[in-house]
Motif scaffolding. Structure first.
Motif, PDB file in Angstrom:
ATOM      1  N   ALA A  74       0.719  -1.161   0.071  1.00 41.85           N
ATOM      2  CA  ALA A  74      -0.051   0.033  -0.066  1.00 41.85           C
ATOM      3  C   ALA A  74       0.793   1.229  -0.022  1.00 41.85           C
ATOM      4  N   LYS A  75       2.061   1.229   0.875  1.00 40.02           N
ATOM      5  CA  LYS A  75       2.760   2.367   0.978  1.00 40.02           C
ATOM      6  C   LYS A  75       3.445   2.708  -0.509  1.00 40.02           C
ATOM      7  N   ARG A  76       3.820   1.465  -1.182  1.00 40.03           N
ATOM      8  CA  ARG A  76       4.519   1.417  -2.447  1.00 40.03           C
ATOM      9  C   ARG A  76       3.747   2.068  -3.526  1.00 40.03           C
ATOM     10  N   LYS A  77       2.561   2.263  -3.074  1.00 36.01           N
ATOM     11  CA  LYS A  77       1.286   2.397  -4.277  1.00 36.01           C
ATOM     12  C   LYS A  77       0.792   4.068  -3.980  1.00 36.01           C
ATOM     13  N   GLY A  78       1.281   4.375  -2.878  1.00 36.70           N
ATOM     14  CA  GLY A  78       1.054   5.673  -2.453  1.00 36.70           C
ATOM     15  C   GLY A  78       0.202   6.069  -1.371  1.00 36.70           C
ATOM     16  N   VAL A  79      -0.299   4.876  -0.688  1.00 36.87           N
ATOM     17  CA  VAL A  79      -1.310   5.035   0.349  1.00 36.87           C
ATOM     18  C   VAL A  79      -0.597   5.774   1.375  1.00 36.87           C
ATOM     19  N   GLU A  80      -1.342   6.465   2.134  1.00 37.65           N
ATOM     20  CA  GLU A  80      -0.565   7.208   3.387  1.00 37.65           C
ATOM     21  C   GLU A  80      -1.257   6.653   4.708  1.00 37.65           C
ATOM     22  N   LEU A  81      -0.577   6.267   5.556  1.00 38.39           N
ATOM     23  CA  LEU A  81      -0.877   5.687   6.536  1.00 38.39           C
ATOM     24  C   LEU A  81      -0.619   6.440   7.790  1.00 38.39           C
ATOM     25  N   VAL A  82      -1.705   6.702   8.898  1.00 36.41           N
ATOM     26  CA  VAL A  82      -1.647   7.713   9.870  1.00 36.41           C
ATOM     27  C   VAL A  82      -2.091   6.681  11.194  1.00 36.41           C
ATOM     28  N   CYS A  83      -1.098   6.603  11.986  1.00 36.40           N
ATOM     29  CA  CYS A  83      -1.248   5.844  13.204  1.00 36.40           C
ATOM     30  C   CYS A  83      -1.583   6.585  14.365  1.00 36.40           C
ATOM     31  N   ARG A  84      -2.012   6.185  15.527  1.00 39.53           N
ATOM     32  CA  ARG A  84      -2.564   7.000  16.757  1.00 39.53           C
ATOM     33  C   ARG A  84      -3.621   7.896  16.333  1.00 39.53           C
ATOM     34  N   ALA A  85      -4.394   7.631  15.445  1.00 39.88           N
ATOM     35  CA  ALA A  85      -5.297   8.621  14.953  1.00 39.88           C
ATOM     36  C   ALA A  85      -6.977   8.195  15.075  1.00 39.88           C
ATOM     37  N   PRO A  86      -7.426   7.890  16.162  1.00 36.41           N
ATOM     38  CA  PRO A  86      -9.106   7.604  16.349  1.00 36.41           C
ATOM     39  C   PRO A  86      -9.754   8.692  15.871  1.00 36.41           C
ATOM     40  N   VAL A  87     -10.696   8.188  14.890  1.00 40.41           N
ATOM     41  CA  VAL A  87     -11.513   9.257  14.338  1.00 40.41           C
ATOM     42  C   VAL A  87     -12.729   9.650  15.444  1.00 40.41           C
ATOM     43  N   SER A  88     -12.613  10.924  15.713  1.00 39.00           N
ATOM     44  CA  SER A  88     -13.476  11.703  16.766  1.00 39.00           C
ATOM     45  C   SER A  88     -15.097  12.148  16.016  1.00 39.00           C
ATOM     46  N   GLN A  89     -15.021  12.475  14.838  1.00 40.42           N
ATOM     47  CA  GLN A  89     -15.875  13.117  14.300  1.00 40.42           C
ATOM     48  C   GLN A  89     -15.987  12.729  12.781  1.00 40.42           C
ATOM     49  N   ILE A  90     -17.254  12.249  12.199  1.00 36.08           N
ATOM     50  CA  ILE A  90     -17.331  12.314  10.784  1.00 36.08           C
ATOM     51  C   ILE A  90     -18.449  13.037  10.162  1.00 36.08           C
ATOM     52  N   ARG A  91     -18.450  13.889   9.310  1.00 30.79           N
ATOM     53  CA  ARG A  91     -19.680  14.445   8.888  1.00 30.79           C
ATOM     54  C   ARG A  91     -19.684  14.237   7.149  1.00 30.79           C
ATOM     55  N   LYS A  92     -20.980  14.252   6.785  1.00 25.50           N
ATOM     56  CA  LYS A  92     -21.352  14.131   5.334  1.00 25.50           C
ATOM     57  C   LYS A  92     -21.873  15.363   4.848  1.00 25.50           C
ATOM     58  N   ASP A  93     -21.462  15.627   3.685  1.00 23.96           N
ATOM     59  CA  ASP A  93     -22.192  16.769   2.998  1.00 23.96           C
ATOM     60  C   ASP A  93     -21.945  16.562   1.643  1.00 23.96           C
ATOM     61  N   ASP A  94     -22.635  17.369   0.562  1.00 27.21           N
ATOM     62  CA  ASP A  94     -22.879  16.931  -0.967  1.00 27.21           C
ATOM     63  C   ASP A  94     -21.095  17.010  -1.333  1.00 27.21           C
ATOM     64  N   GLY A  95     -20.315  17.106  -0.846  1.00 30.20           N
ATOM     65  CA  GLY A  95     -18.830  17.162  -1.526  1.00 30.20           C
ATOM     66  C   GLY A  95     -18.298  15.905  -1.007  1.00 30.20           C
ATOM     67  N   GLY A  96     -18.780  15.197  -0.028  1.00 28.29           N
ATOM     68  CA  GLY A  96     -18.417  13.702   0.347  1.00 28.29           C
ATOM     69  C   GLY A  96     -18.209  13.580   2.057  1.00 28.29           C
ATOM     70  N   TRP A  97     -17.135  13.269   2.273  1.00 29.05           N
ATOM     71  CA  TRP A  97     -16.927  12.970   3.940  1.00 29.05           C
ATOM     72  C   TRP A  97     -15.965  13.860   4.518  1.00 29.05           C
ATOM     73  N   GLU A  98     -16.128  14.362   5.573  1.00 32.56           N
ATOM     74  CA  GLU A  98     -15.153  15.161   6.462  1.00 32.56           C
ATOM     75  C   GLU A  98     -14.768  14.469   7.596  1.00 32.56           C
ATOM     76  N   LEU A  99     -13.685  14.032   7.875  1.00 33.99           N
ATOM     77  CA  LEU A  99     -13.271  13.320   9.374  1.00 33.99           C
ATOM     78  C   LEU A  99     -12.446  14.205  10.136  1.00 33.99           C
ATOM     79  N   SER A 100     -12.510  13.988  11.382  1.00 33.89           N
ATOM     80  CA  SER A 100     -11.456  14.525  12.252  1.00 33.89           C
ATOM     81  C   SER A 100     -10.870  13.442  12.969  1.00 33.89           C
ATOM     82  N   ALA A 101      -9.520  13.603  12.978  1.00 39.73           N
ATOM     83  CA  ALA A 101      -8.671  12.567  13.653  1.00 39.73           C
ATOM     84  C   ALA A 101      -7.344  13.209  14.052  1.00 39.73           C
ATOM     85  N   LYS A 102      -6.793  12.856  15.158  1.00 36.81           N
ATOM     86  CA  LYS A 102      -5.435  13.379  15.586  1.00 36.81           C
ATOM     87  C   LYS A 102      -5.321  14.732  15.314  1.00 36.81           C
TER      88      LYS A 102
END
Length: 371
Positions: A157-185
């Motif tokens: 996944a890293k080789r293909k450009g995936v960005e991994l972020v650890c110690r990042a529990p998701v605290s908020q998820i909001r959906k709007d017309d443009g997609g998803w907005e997430l708060s973490a770390k």
């Protein structure tokens, strides 16, 4: 604010495998709540691959994963993830009906299964007690290197450009017309598609995103590592009770890994081994083989998370747009990972299924079945 095509919550085997599958085609963020990926279920696996595990409806995913695990692409891994083992499913003298039913359940599957006599069984399990008379042998059962597989998915996944972020529990998820907005770390991320690969926390993530929980139930499975006299032999197969009350396998150094095959309902948590379950595992083991347990060298517990019908949940939510489930993988998530991730890729990217999935009925696992 960082923008991605896909945000995946959870970097265990589910999240890592789907990230690897789609990383070349989409910009992907992989969020992990713990200090490192695979801390919970993935890192606490019993490390075997057997096609019957999970039942006839899970078996096609397991079988479809074998080629990848035996002969992974060179860019993915230089070595295979499976090693020889074999499995013998045993029953007491009053449990012939369980052997009959086990064979009947997989009669049309094409799996290699042989009814064994007691003499054949003790050739591989020499300390077996006399009461165990019925057996079904599965020669294709294998050991699986779980840590290497998980690490290979993360590396790919890293080789293909995936960005991994650890110690990042998701605290908020909001959906709007443009997609998803997430708060973490302390950061905010946006994405078009949200993939729920949160394992035991899958329903919690769904509720946070405004989707309906589907009843993903975490169940505690206890494991024990013991030393015995006489010691085990690495030539011994995985031994499984046909009544579902135990399994054990040899481990390097002459000991055994064993489990009472328990399923204790739990809230999503960092679970610890239960002393009663450890004692039960040892008691059941001692009723199967005539060996002396010298000491417990290690014990641990992990969570196995199931949907209500005990099948994986793979696909877009039936009510919430661009919310993708990749959860409910129970105790078979490791052994089905390659096929499940390829199936998820085909659904998420709206592509034709991989050739390896020809025997897989994707509708069995569709998330929309819970709408």
């Amino acid at each position: 604010m960082k923008q991605f095509d896909v945000v995946i919550i959870g970097a265990g085997i589910a999240g890592a495998s789907i990230a690897s599958e789609i990383g070349e085609d989409r910009s992907v963020l992989l969020l992990e709540a713990e200090d490192h990926p695979g801390y919970h279920s993935t890192g606490r696996s019993a490390a075997f691959w057997t096609e019957s595990y999970g039942g006839p409806l899970v078996q096609p995913l397991t079988s479809a994963s074998q080629s990848f695990l035996d002969n992974p692409p060179a860019a993915f891994s230089e070595s295979a993830f499976l090693g020889p083992r074999g499995a013998v499913n045993i029953g007491r003298d009053d449990q012939q009906h369980l052997a009959d039913q086990f064979l009947a359940d997989f009669a049309d599957s094409g799996l290699s299964m042989d009814r064994w006599s007691r003499e054949q069984t003790i050739s591989l399990v020499p300390d077996l007690k006399p009461i165990w008379e019925h057996a079904v042998y599965e020669p294709d059962c294998r050991d699986i290197d779980v840590a290497a597989l998980h690490a290979a998915y993360l590396r790919d996944a890293k080789r293909k450009g995936v960005e991994l972020v650890c110690r990042a529990p998701v605290s908020q998820i909001r959906k709007d017309d443009g997609g998803w907005e997430l708060s973490a770390k302390g950061e905010t991320y946006r994405a078009t598609v949200l993939v729920n690969a949160a394992g035991a926390w899958a329903d919690s993530v769904a509720r946070l995103a405004g989707a309906k929980a589907i009843g993903i139930q975490p169940l505690i499975r206890n494991m024990v590592q013991i030393e015995t006299d006489p010691p085990s032999s690495m030539d011994m197969p995985l031994v499984v009770g046909l009544d579902g009350s135990f399994y054990f396998k040899p481990e390097a150094g002459g000991g055994y890994w064993l489990s009472p095959h328990d399923e204790i309902p739990s809230e999503p948590a960092d679970v610890a081994p239960d002393e009663m379950s450890v004692a039960t595992a040892i008691d059941r083991f001692e009723k199967v083989v005539d060996v002396q347990v010298k000491r417990v060298s290690r014990k641990w517990a992990g969570l196995r998370s199931f949907a209500p019908d005990r099948l994986p949940v793979i696909g877009f939510d039936g009510a919430v747009e661009n919310f993708f489930w990749f959860a409910g993988q129970g105790g078979f998530g490791i052994q089905t990972a390659p096929a499940a991730a390829k199936l998820a890729r085909s659904v998420l990217l709206d592509q034709a299924p991989d050739e390896s999935l020809q025997a897989v009925d994707a509708s069995l696992y569709a998330a929309s079945r819970f709408s």
